[in-house]
Design a protein around this motif. Structure first.
Motif, PDB file in Angstrom:
ATOM      1  N   ASN A 154       0.839  -1.193   0.000  1.00 25.90           N
ATOM      2  CA  ASN A 154       0.000   0.000   0.000  1.00 25.90           C
ATOM      3  C   ASN A 154       0.884   1.257   0.000  1.00 25.90           C
ATOM      4  OD1 ASN A 154      -2.427   1.740   0.294  1.00 25.90           O
ATOM      5  ND2 ASN A 154      -3.412  -0.206   0.808  1.00 25.90           N
ATOM      6  N   ASP A 155       0.317   2.367   0.390  1.00 29.10           N
ATOM      7  CA  ASP A 155       0.957   3.671   0.225  1.00 29.10           C
ATOM      8  C   ASP A 155       2.024   3.929   1.293  1.00 29.10           C
ATOM      9  OD1 ASP A 155       1.370   6.091  -0.950  1.00 29.10           O
ATOM     10  OD2 ASP A 155      -0.586   6.940  -0.445  1.00 29.10           O
ATOM     11  N   TRP A 156       3.111   4.600   0.873  1.00 28.62           N
ATOM     12  CA  TRP A 156       4.162   5.033   1.792  1.00 28.62           C
ATOM     13  C   TRP A 156       3.857   6.478   2.189  1.00 28.62           C
ATOM     14  CZ3 TRP A 156       9.966   5.982   0.230  1.00 28.62           C
ATOM     15  CH2 TRP A 156      10.733   6.125   1.388  1.00 28.62           C
ATOM     16  N   GLU A 157       2.828   6.608   3.046  1.00 27.21           N
ATOM     17  CA  GLU A 157       2.385   7.943   3.488  1.00 27.21           C
ATOM     18  C   GLU A 157       2.049   7.819   4.965  1.00 27.21           C
ATOM     19  OE1 GLU A 157       0.635  11.041   4.780  1.00 27.21           O
ATOM     20  OE2 GLU A 157      -1.019   9.749   4.124  1.00 27.21           O
ATOM     21  N   GLU A 158       2.728   8.592   5.782  1.00 26.75           N
ATOM     22  CA  GLU A 158       2.670   8.423   7.234  1.00 26.75           C
ATOM     23  C   GLU A 158       1.236   8.537   7.778  1.00 26.75           C
ATOM     24  OE1 GLU A 158       4.333   6.690   9.879  1.00 26.75           O
ATOM     25  OE2 GLU A 158       5.618   7.178   8.164  1.00 26.75           O
ATOM     26  N   GLY A 159       0.458   9.484   7.212  1.00 30.17           N
ATOM     27  CA  GLY A 159      -0.922   9.645   7.670  1.00 30.17           C
ATOM     28  C   GLY A 159      -1.743   8.386   7.427  1.00 30.17           C
ATOM     29  N   LEU A 160      -1.622   7.816   6.233  1.00 25.23           N
ATOM     30  CA  LEU A 160      -2.385   6.605   5.919  1.00 25.23           C
ATOM     31  C   LEU A 160      -1.936   5.435   6.797  1.00 25.23           C
ATOM     32  CD1 LEU A 160      -4.597   5.481   3.986  1.00 25.23           C
ATOM     33  CD2 LEU A 160      -2.716   4.484   2.697  1.00 25.23           C
ATOM     34  N   ILE A 161      -0.647   5.361   7.059  1.00 21.67           N
ATOM     35  CA  ILE A 161      -0.141   4.287   7.924  1.00 21.67           C
ATOM     36  C   ILE A 161      -0.754   4.401   9.321  1.00 21.67           C
ATOM     37  CG2 ILE A 161       1.957   3.424   9.053  1.00 21.67           C
ATOM     38  CD1 ILE A 161       3.419   4.042   6.346  1.00 21.67           C
ATOM     39  N   GLU A 162      -0.895   5.628   9.815  1.00 21.06           N
ATOM     40  CA  GLU A 162      -1.589   5.828  11.103  1.00 21.06           C
ATOM     41  C   GLU A 162      -3.071   5.472  10.992  1.00 21.06           C
ATOM     42  OE1 GLU A 162      -0.868   9.575  13.110  1.00 21.06           O
ATOM     43  OE2 GLU A 162       1.173   9.656  12.310  1.00 21.06           O
ATOM     44  N   ASP A 163      -3.677   5.814   9.864  1.00 21.69           N
ATOM     45  CA  ASP A 163      -5.083   5.439   9.650  1.00 21.69           C
ATOM     46  C   ASP A 163      -5.262   3.920   9.714  1.00 21.69           C
ATOM     47  OD1 ASP A 163      -6.056   8.073   9.266  1.00 21.69           O
ATOM     48  OD2 ASP A 163      -5.553   8.022   7.128  1.00 21.69           O
ATOM     49  N   HIS A 176      -4.842  10.658   6.418  1.00 20.63           N
ATOM     50  CA  HIS A 176      -4.377  10.667   5.021  1.00 20.63           C
ATOM     51  C   HIS A 176      -4.936  11.871   4.261  1.00 20.63           C
ATOM     52  CE1 HIS A 176      -2.854   9.088   1.268  1.00 20.63           C
ATOM     53  NE2 HIS A 176      -4.036   8.770   0.775  1.00 20.63           N
ATOM     54  N   HIS A 177      -6.080  12.368   4.676  1.00 17.49           N
ATOM     55  CA  HIS A 177      -6.725  13.472   3.961  1.00 17.49           C
ATOM     56  C   HIS A 177      -6.020  14.803   4.199  1.00 17.49           C
ATOM     57  CE1 HIS A 177     -10.697  10.963   3.668  1.00 17.49           C
ATOM     58  NE2 HIS A 177      -9.685  10.417   3.049  1.00 17.49           N
ATOM     59  N   GLN A 178      -5.134  14.851   5.181  1.00 21.86           N
ATOM     60  CA  GLN A 178      -4.327  16.070   5.402  1.00 21.86           C
ATOM     61  C   GLN A 178      -3.341  16.303   4.268  1.00 21.86           C
ATOM     62  OE1 GLN A 178      -2.677  15.807   9.378  1.00 21.86           O
ATOM     63  NE2 GLN A 178      -4.692  15.417  10.301  1.00 21.86           N
ATOM     64  N   THR A 179      -3.121  15.282   3.428  1.00 18.47           N
ATOM     65  CA  THR A 179      -2.247  15.455   2.249  1.00 18.47           C
ATOM     66  C   THR A 179      -3.022  16.036   1.066  1.00 18.47           C
ATOM     67  OG1 THR A 179      -2.786  13.272   1.362  1.00 18.47           O
ATOM     68  CG2 THR A 179      -0.915  13.393   2.885  1.00 18.47           C
ATOM     69  N   GLY A 180      -4.354  16.248   1.256  1.00 16.71           N
ATOM     70  CA  GLY A 180      -5.169  16.726   0.143  1.00 16.71           C
ATOM     71  C   GLY A 180      -5.985  15.613  -0.515  1.00 16.71           C
ATOM     72  N   GLU A 181      -5.660  14.348  -0.182  1.00 17.77           N
ATOM     73  CA  GLU A 181      -6.421  13.214  -0.709  1.00 17.77           C
ATOM     74  C   GLU A 181      -7.784  13.119  -0.019  1.00 17.77           C
ATOM     75  OE1 GLU A 181      -5.734  11.289  -3.096  1.00 17.77           O
ATOM     76  OE2 GLU A 181      -3.571  11.419  -3.444  1.00 17.77           O
TER      77      GLU A 181
END
Lengths: 139, 139, 139
Positions: free
Chosen positions: B53-62, C79-84
């Motif tokens: 999946n995505d290498w994005e810290e926010g999504l990983i926390e989600d 994840h939405h804090q990135t604009g997604e």
């Protein structure tokens, strides 16, 4: 390259049941003569699955209770308008996974200390099948 | 046909952690000499998983918060009667998946622009393993 | 050993859509000349998946409603804090699975009577890809 295909048959006494199949898969791998490769173990019906986890009766009961929470039976699913009553079985098997790929190293299943392979039946009491396809380099 | 098997070791500082392993897997693929084939990347312990999946810290926390909602820790699981306290880790890894198969094309991992491979630890702070089995045609 | 790689492209009219792809995958398998082997079918984007289940419109709607319950859209995801705005799509595809491995026996997909392969789009209306890698013994 060697390939061996075999099938495991199930007809579980209960509607829902987790059946350990590690030994049956290991036997097919031994028969295949594959020394380095993989074994695909995949449910051929869409209301059952195959997964790898612990061979511990308490955890197996936890899985059952947990799946009933996430994908309850007895709801008014649209699928039931076809006369079926097993929509929850389709959902439960989706959570558990419908197949696994097991590595074969040195002629044997290369599993961690606690890894066991299970057939997960969610709509049993009739004959159903799992395909096992072993593929790799022979000795 | 070429086959290469290797293992990745983990000992995460935190109990739960997502560890990006795309580069380590790509290195093993490069070493294998496989030009067209697949790489199986599979957790060998039953309280951890492997996912793409995505290498994005926010999504990983989600993902972490979401898994805690679907498979909460601290409940009175039957598995805990054995003295264990990690039933939720078995459930969480089931949601994330315990393995992936990555395509190899032209000698490289054939991944989409945002696909990254992660090791998902749910009961860490001890040594655990992932098997990587690369299989296919050499050059 | 034979290997064939191909790609399926999608650009779904709706944001969320289940697209049956059994026939397209079967065509690629036929073209590959593989007689005994496997076909990896894997989403190359991280907001879509590939799964095997029933080709029944009611059940497909049940899947959609169920995924919305387990992984709701419109929440305040980090994840939405990135604009997604598609964190739920990442979670939904995780439940459904991002890939399947289909056995090939006698030159054909070795599927059970009700098994159908689906592309699961959760953030569509743009071009996205699935990789199909067929691998095995030729005739």
């Amino acid at each position: 390259m060697k390939v061996l295909t075999d099938y495991l048959w199930f007809n579980t006494p209960k509607r829902r049941e987790m059946v350990r199949i590690t030994d049956q898969v290991a036997d097919i791998v031994a028969r295949s003569g594959v020394h380095e490769g993989i074994a695909l173990v995949s449910a051929m019906h869409i209301t059952s699955g195959v997964y790898v986890n612990d061979w511990e009766e308490g955890l197996i009961e936890d899985f059952g209770a947990w799946l009933e929470t996430l994908a309850p039976s007895g709801l008014d699913y649209r699928h039931h308008q076809t006369g079926e009553d097993n929509a929850d079985a389709h959902l439960k098997r989706t959570i558990m996974g419908h197949q696994v790929i097991l590595p074969i190293t040195g002629g044997k299943l290369d599993l961690g200390p606690w890894e066991q392979v299970f057939y997960a039946e969610f709509d049993g009491q009739r004959r159903k099948r799992v395909v096992v396809k072993v593929l790799g380099e022979g000795t």
